[in-house]
Enzyme design. Structure first.
Site, PDB file in Angstrom:
ATOM      1  N   GLU A 138      -2.287  -1.568  -3.241  1.00 43.08           N
ATOM      2  CA  GLU A 138      -3.569  -0.864  -2.870  1.00 43.08           C
ATOM      3  C   GLU A 138      -3.256   0.568  -2.783  1.00 43.08           C
ATOM      4  O   GLU A 138      -2.248   0.981  -2.736  1.00 43.08           O
ATOM      5  CB  GLU A 138      -3.778  -1.414  -1.406  1.00 43.08           C
ATOM      6  CG  GLU A 138      -4.219  -2.878  -1.272  1.00 43.08           C
ATOM      7  CD  GLU A 138      -4.331  -3.209  -0.091  1.00 43.08           C
ATOM      8  OE1 GLU A 138      -3.769  -2.791   1.188  1.00 43.08           O
ATOM      9  OE2 GLU A 138      -4.956  -4.122   0.400  1.00 43.08           O
ATOM     10  N   HIS A 181       5.749   4.185   4.733  1.00 45.02           N
ATOM     11  CA  HIS A 181       6.250   2.808   4.908  1.00 45.02           C
ATOM     12  C   HIS A 181       6.903   2.383   3.367  1.00 45.02           C
ATOM     13  O   HIS A 181       8.020   2.640   2.814  1.00 45.02           O
ATOM     14  CB  HIS A 181       5.503   1.672   5.332  1.00 45.02           C
ATOM     15  CG  HIS A 181       4.217   1.705   5.089  1.00 45.02           C
ATOM     16  ND1 HIS A 181       3.469   1.735   3.763  1.00 45.02           N
ATOM     17  CD2 HIS A 181       2.948   1.615   6.167  1.00 45.02           C
ATOM     18  CE1 HIS A 181       2.016   1.807   3.870  1.00 45.02           C
ATOM     19  NE2 HIS A 181       1.722   1.735   5.230  1.00 45.02           N
ATOM     20  N   HIS A 212      -7.631  -6.755   6.785  1.00 45.91           N
ATOM     21  CA  HIS A 212      -7.372  -5.639   7.811  1.00 45.91           C
ATOM     22  C   HIS A 212      -7.656  -6.113   9.125  1.00 45.91           C
ATOM     23  O   HIS A 212      -8.725  -6.597   9.769  1.00 45.91           O
ATOM     24  CB  HIS A 212      -8.299  -4.290   7.751  1.00 45.91           C
ATOM     25  CG  HIS A 212      -7.708  -2.981   8.135  1.00 45.91           C
ATOM     26  ND1 HIS A 212      -6.890  -2.283   7.544  1.00 45.91           N
ATOM     27  CD2 HIS A 212      -7.728  -2.748   9.525  1.00 45.91           C
ATOM     28  CE1 HIS A 212      -6.481  -1.281   8.482  1.00 45.91           C
ATOM     29  NE2 HIS A 212      -6.818  -1.563   9.721  1.00 45.91           N
ATOM     30  N   HIS A 245       0.940  -1.196  -0.081  1.00 37.39           N
ATOM     31  CA  HIS A 245      -0.017   0.105   0.185  1.00 37.39           C
ATOM     32  C   HIS A 245       1.083   1.038  -0.059  1.00 37.39           C
ATOM     33  O   HIS A 245       1.081   1.838   1.166  1.00 37.39           O
ATOM     34  CB  HIS A 245      -0.738   0.047   1.123  1.00 37.39           C
ATOM     35  CG  HIS A 245      -1.971   0.994   1.133  1.00 37.39           C
ATOM     36  ND1 HIS A 245      -3.365   0.775   1.658  1.00 37.39           N
ATOM     37  CD2 HIS A 245      -2.127   2.491   0.679  1.00 37.39           C
ATOM     38  CE1 HIS A 245      -3.997   1.813   1.451  1.00 37.39           C
ATOM     39  NE2 HIS A 245      -3.462   2.735   0.697  1.00 37.39           N
TER      40      HIS A 245
HETATM   41  C1  LIG Z   1      -6.415  -1.488   3.011  1.00 33.89           C
HETATM   42  C2  LIG Z   1      -5.944  -2.074   4.382  1.00 33.89           C
HETATM   43  O1  LIG Z   1      -6.637  -2.329   5.299  1.00 33.89           O
HETATM   44  C3  LIG Z   1      -4.601  -2.444   4.382  1.00 33.89           C
HETATM   45  O2  LIG Z   1      -4.073  -3.019   3.393  1.00 33.89           O
HETATM   46  C4  LIG Z   1      -3.638  -0.972   4.444  1.00 33.89           C
HETATM   47  O3  LIG Z   1      -2.672  -1.314   3.634  1.00 33.89           O
HETATM   48  C5  LIG Z   1      -3.208  -0.829   5.745  1.00 33.89           C
HETATM   49  O4  LIG Z   1      -2.424   0.436   5.768  1.00 33.89           O
HETATM   50  P1  LIG Z   1      -1.206   0.486   6.830  1.00 33.89           P
HETATM   51  O5  LIG Z   1      -0.323  -0.777   6.707  1.00 33.89           O
HETATM   52  O6  LIG Z   1      -0.484   1.795   6.417  1.00 33.89           O
HETATM   53  O7  LIG Z   1      -1.861   0.686   8.105  1.00 33.89           O
HETATM   54  N1  LIG Z   2      -5.791  -5.034   2.809  1.00 31.88           N
HETATM   55  C1  LIG Z   2      -5.462  -5.502   3.882  1.00 31.88           C
HETATM   56  C2  LIG Z   2      -3.821  -5.449   4.153  1.00 31.88           C
HETATM   57  O1  LIG Z   2      -3.442  -5.642   2.916  1.00 31.88           O
HETATM   58  C3  LIG Z   2      -3.292  -5.755   5.301  1.00 31.88           C
HETATM   59  O2  LIG Z   2      -3.911  -5.191   6.352  1.00 31.88           O
HETATM   60  P1  LIG Z   2      -3.329  -5.485   7.890  1.00 31.88           P
HETATM   61  O3  LIG Z   2      -3.283  -7.041   8.030  1.00 31.88           O
HETATM   62  O4  LIG Z   2      -1.899  -4.848   8.007  1.00 31.88           O
HETATM   63  O5  LIG Z   2      -4.360  -4.957   8.837  1.00 31.88           O
END
Ligand SMILES: CC(=O)[C@@H](O)[C@H](O)COP(=O)(O)O
Ligand SMILES: NCC(=O)COP(=O)(O)O
Length: 263
Positions: free
Chosen positions: A89, A65, A210, A58
């Site tokens: 993402e 990060h 998440h 992401h």
């Molecule tokens: C979309 C989602 O829920 C996660 O993939 C997101 O990438 C979390 O982002 P952080 O790792 O910046 O918390």
């Molecule tokens: N889309 C969720 C993801 O990529 C990771 O979420 P998390 O496990 O870091 O909360």
């Protein structure tokens, strides 16, 4: 058959549900020094070697990060892993679409985060977001990239996703994770099950992510039908600090397989 148990499902990777490891938090730790360790690439490779079916990143606009160089280097790494998928993402109105155009990952997940958001904490709002997303979904699909929309568990919202032409949803699972182990678990989980059933009825694929972890993952997959991919980062990387990537990924895969053991 128990309607709350995932139906027989043929997944793109031959397993019931693919595990895509989100390596955001490896990059977060790396960025706290100018030493290049821990390596994001080595983390991704170790997870793939241990059986993960994909890698998720992401790349937020503030590069807190995952940085642009990470995104490109992981794309190059994944060329050596033709069975694995690359999922990028982000918010398509910010920096995401350049990665789609240049790298053409297997999947792009549109997430409605603001630039300074602490973490992802909500899905797209329909019908309000429809017209803004429509050309972006079309462009990503024209690039041959599967589009997944990050969504709250709202069954009525699934028709908008289908109308936009997205192939999948990603169920935002924080509300499940928060309710897990409480008296609200069954009620919250039932909302996810209804949303998944609505998505499946419209021909949509289902991802989830998440705050999933080794404690709650099996319960979620047992109750929510048709989940093709879970993307997990924060808890998985935390576990890997204690167990190592290999044992951690294998443990998450065991959690996934346990969900379908009764089928
Ligand atoms: C979309 C989602 O829920 C996660 O993939 C997101 O990438 C979390 O982002 P952080 O790792 O910046 O918390
Ligand atoms: N889309 C969720 C993801 O990529 C990771 O979420 P998390 O496990 O870091 O909360």
């Amino acid at each position: 058959m128990n309607p709350l148990v995932a139906p027989e499902y043929s997944h793109p990777h031959g397993s019931r549900c693919a595990l895509s490891v989100n390596v955001n938090k490896v990059a977060l730790l790396r960025n706290t020094r100018h030493l290049g360790i821990p390596s994001v690439l080595r983390a991704a490779e170790a997870c793939l070697l241990a059986g993960a079916q994909g890698i998720t990143v992401h790349p937020r606009p503030d590069a807190r990060h995952i940085r642009t160089q990470d995104v490109h280097e992981l794309a190059a790494l994944l060329k050596a892993w033709p069975q694995a998928e690359y999922n990028i993402e982000g918010n398509p109105t910010q920096n995401l679409m350049d990665f789609v155009r240049e790298l053409r990952p297997h999947q792009v997940t549109f997430v409605p985060d603001s630039e300074d958001q602490f973490t992802s904490d909500h899905g797209w709002q329909f019908p309000a977001d429809m017209e803004r997303l429509r050309p972006l979904v079309a462009e990503a699909r024209a690039c041959g990239v599967r589009v997944s929309l990050f969504m709250d568990p709202i069954p009525e919202a699934m028709a908008y996703v289908a109308e936009l032409g997205a192939e999948r949803i990603e169920l935002y699972t924080e509300t499940f994770a928060s309710a897990f182990g409480t008296e609200r678990q069954a009620e919250v989980l039932a909302g996810f099950t209804r949303t998944a059933e609505a998505a499946l009825a419209l021909g949509l694929g289902i991802n989830a992510g998440h705050d999933l972890n080794r404690d709650n993952l099996t319960t979620f997959l047992r109750a929510v039908p048709g989940v093709q991919e879970v993307s997990i980062g924060h808890a998985l990387v935390a576990d890997a600090l204690e167990l190592g990537y290999t044992e951690t990924v294998r443990d998450y895969q065991r959690c996934i397989q346990r969900a379908y053991a009764s089928l």
